[in-house]
Write an enzyme that holds these catalytic residues in place. Structure first.
Site: not given
Ligand code: DX5
Ligand code: ZN
Length: 221
Positions: A10, A35, A37, A39, A68, A70, A139, A144-145, A147, A177-179, A199
């Site tokens: 990401s 990927h 993102d 937003m 992606h 959002m 998800m 949204g973010f 990390g 996706d996420g963490g 990411g």
């Molecule tokens: C969050 C995004 C993710 C994000 C993942 O809303 O959709 O793609 O960048 O970042 P990490 O891998 O750091 O959780």
């Molecule tokens: Zn994403």
């Protein structure tokens, strides 16, 4: 059938002042998808980039652009992202009242269609559209973010989706996706995921670490 593990860095965690070079570097480091993102500060509480930036990045990698979205409403922007060079366009099931129409819009533009589910969204929203999809995105954080911490309850959802996808007999990507980190990637793959968005886990340590970061995630079992 679960396919081999693919990694989708990401670029939300990239250096935005050098985005083209960062895309080039993760491509060379072994990324399977890029990927991206998108937003809108409305559907999610953060703002990122629009189609003009996606278009500007297109020349920096031949890998599939996994876009992606959002954003809500999403339908008015699907065409712009398709023309900007998206290969996969993923929308949120929660982003509008007419998910079927949105999926058809993506398919009519010749793009691969994905649907993303927020952590609280049950999988039955896909009951009558799964046959039209190329990708389902789970998800594992609230979008949204970057990390944020992985939400473990999503493992059960991944397992249930794996069964549903296998029943279709079609090669639908199951992306999470996420963490994602080396600590949880094995469990996520074991549950049935075959594309991991990463990411923080891709970009930490800077450019000299990207290839190792991607290789280590892909090797998690
Ligand atoms: C969050 C995004 C993710 C994000 C993942 O809303 O959709 O793609 O960048 O970042 P990490 O891998 O750091 O959780
Ligand atoms: Zn994403």
């Amino acid at each position: 059938m679960q396919q081999s593990t693919r990694i989708a860095p990401s670029i939300l965690s990239a250096d935005f002042a050098r985005l083209g070079e960062e895309v080039r570097l993760v491509d060379q480091a072994g990324a399977d998808y890029i990927h991206i993102d998108i937003m809108d500060g409305h559907f999610v509480p953060n703002l990122t980039i629009g189609p003009a930036v996606v278009k500007a990045l297109r020349g920096h990698s031949a890998k599939p652009f996994d876009v992606h979205l959002m954003i809500a409403p999403v339908d008015p922007f699907i065409g712009d992202f398709a023309r900007a060079g998206a290969d996969i366009i993923t929308v949120h099931a929660e982003s509008g009242p007419h998910l079927h129409r949105t999926i058809q819009l993506i398919r009519d533009l010749g793009k691969r269609a994905g649907v993303s589910l927020n952590p609280a969204t049950p999988i039955d929203v896909l009951d009558y559209v799964l046959g039209d999809l190329d990708l389902v995105l789970v998800m594992s954080v609230n979008p949204g973010f970057g990390g944020q911490s992985f939400i473990a309850s999503q493992l059960e959802k991944i397992r249930a989706l794996r069964r549903r996808i296998d029943e279709t007999g079609r090669a639908i990507d199951l992306e999470v996706d996420g963490g994602i980190s080396e600590e949880n990637a094995a469990a996520v793959i074991e549950a049935g995921a075959d594309v991991l968005v990463a990411g923080t886990a891709t970009f930490f340590g800077g450019p000299t670490a990207y290839a190792d970061n991607i290789r280590r995630l892909r090797a998690c079992r």
